[in-house]
Design a protein around this motif. Structure first.
Motif, PDB file in Angstrom:
ATOM      1  N   MET A  76       0.841  -1.168   0.000  1.00 25.91           N
ATOM      2  CA  MET A  76       0.000   0.000   0.000  1.00 25.91           C
ATOM      3  C   MET A  76       0.889   1.235   0.000  1.00 25.91           C
ATOM      4  O   MET A  76       1.901   1.270   0.689  1.00 25.91           O
ATOM      5  N   ARG A  77       0.501   2.183  -0.738  1.00 21.93           N
ATOM      6  CA  ARG A  77       1.233   3.450  -0.784  1.00 21.93           C
ATOM      7  C   ARG A  77       0.991   4.229   0.504  1.00 21.93           C
ATOM      8  O   ARG A  77      -0.151   4.460   0.901  1.00 21.93           O
ATOM      9  N   ALA A 106       3.781  -3.733   2.746  1.00 20.48           N
ATOM     10  CA  ALA A 106       3.074  -4.978   2.443  1.00 20.48           C
ATOM     11  C   ALA A 106       2.105  -5.391   3.545  1.00 20.48           C
ATOM     12  O   ALA A 106       0.988  -5.821   3.263  1.00 20.48           O
ATOM     13  N   ASP A 107       2.520  -5.297   4.814  1.00 19.93           N
ATOM     14  CA  ASP A 107       1.713  -5.840   5.907  1.00 19.93           C
ATOM     15  C   ASP A 107       1.667  -4.886   7.094  1.00 19.93           C
ATOM     16  O   ASP A 107       2.655  -4.208   7.397  1.00 19.93           O
ATOM     17  N   GLY A 108       0.530  -4.871   7.772  1.00 22.81           N
ATOM     18  CA  GLY A 108       0.358  -4.049   8.964  1.00 22.81           C
ATOM     19  C   GLY A 108      -1.082  -4.113   9.429  1.00 22.81           C
ATOM     20  O   GLY A 108      -1.872  -4.936   8.947  1.00 22.81           O
ATOM     21  N   ILE A 109      -1.421  -3.249  10.385  1.00 24.29           N
ATOM     22  CA  ILE A 109      -2.812  -3.190  10.851  1.00 24.29           C
ATOM     23  C   ILE A 109      -3.270  -1.745  10.975  1.00 24.29           C
ATOM     24  O   ILE A 109      -2.489  -0.847  11.249  1.00 24.29           O
ATOM     25  N   PRO A 141      -6.636  -5.639   8.954  1.00 23.20           N
ATOM     26  CA  PRO A 141      -5.269  -5.926   8.494  1.00 23.20           C
ATOM     27  C   PRO A 141      -4.960  -5.332   7.123  1.00 23.20           C
ATOM     28  O   PRO A 141      -5.852  -5.097   6.309  1.00 23.20           O
ATOM     29  N   LEU A 142      -3.682  -5.098   6.904  1.00 18.47           N
ATOM     30  CA  LEU A 142      -3.137  -4.816   5.570  1.00 18.47           C
ATOM     31  C   LEU A 142      -2.374  -6.075   5.204  1.00 18.47           C
ATOM     32  O   LEU A 142      -1.371  -6.404   5.824  1.00 18.47           O
ATOM     33  N   VAL A 143      -2.868  -6.824   4.223  1.00 21.40           N
ATOM     34  CA  VAL A 143      -2.300  -8.120   3.859  1.00 21.40           C
ATOM     35  C   VAL A 143      -1.825  -8.061   2.408  1.00 21.40           C
ATOM     36  O   VAL A 143      -2.623  -7.800   1.502  1.00 21.40           O
ATOM     37  N   SER A 144      -0.545  -8.287   2.211  1.00 22.09           N
ATOM     38  CA  SER A 144       0.034  -8.303   0.856  1.00 22.09           C
ATOM     39  C   SER A 144      -0.313  -7.043   0.069  1.00 22.09           C
ATOM     40  O   SER A 144      -0.807  -7.115  -1.050  1.00 22.09           O
TER      41      SER A 144
END
Length: 87
Positions: A1-2, A33-36, A47-50
């Protein structure tokens, strides 16, 4: 994600402001790529997934591998998942 998109996002449940915690370093393009995401108003967590924000009520149950992989980070953030604290 930008990362430039973060200020544009809000909680889909209550439209509140969201905070973001990254679980991965930015790639060469500066994307994460990943986070919450955690809503600062209703405390709902997503979530932020891939590289893709998963703004669905059952997103963590749909991405069990992500939840298992980042269990410690999620716990440290104090996030609530499916109305239960990770403990």
């Amino acid at each position: 994600m930008r990362t430039t998109l973060l200020p544009l996002l809000c909680c889909p449940s209550c439209k509140g402001e969201i905070s973001f915690t990254s679980f991965s370093k930015p790639d060469t393009s500066g994307n994460i790529a990943d986070g919450i995401f955690i809503c600062t108003h209703c405390q709902t967590t997503y979530p932020l997934v891939s590289y893709v924000p998963r703004f669905l009520p059952d997103a963590f149950s749909r991405h069990e591998k992500f939840t298992e992989q980042y269990e410690n980070e999620i716990r440290k953030s104090g996030a609530t998942i499916n109305a239960q604290h990770i403990s």
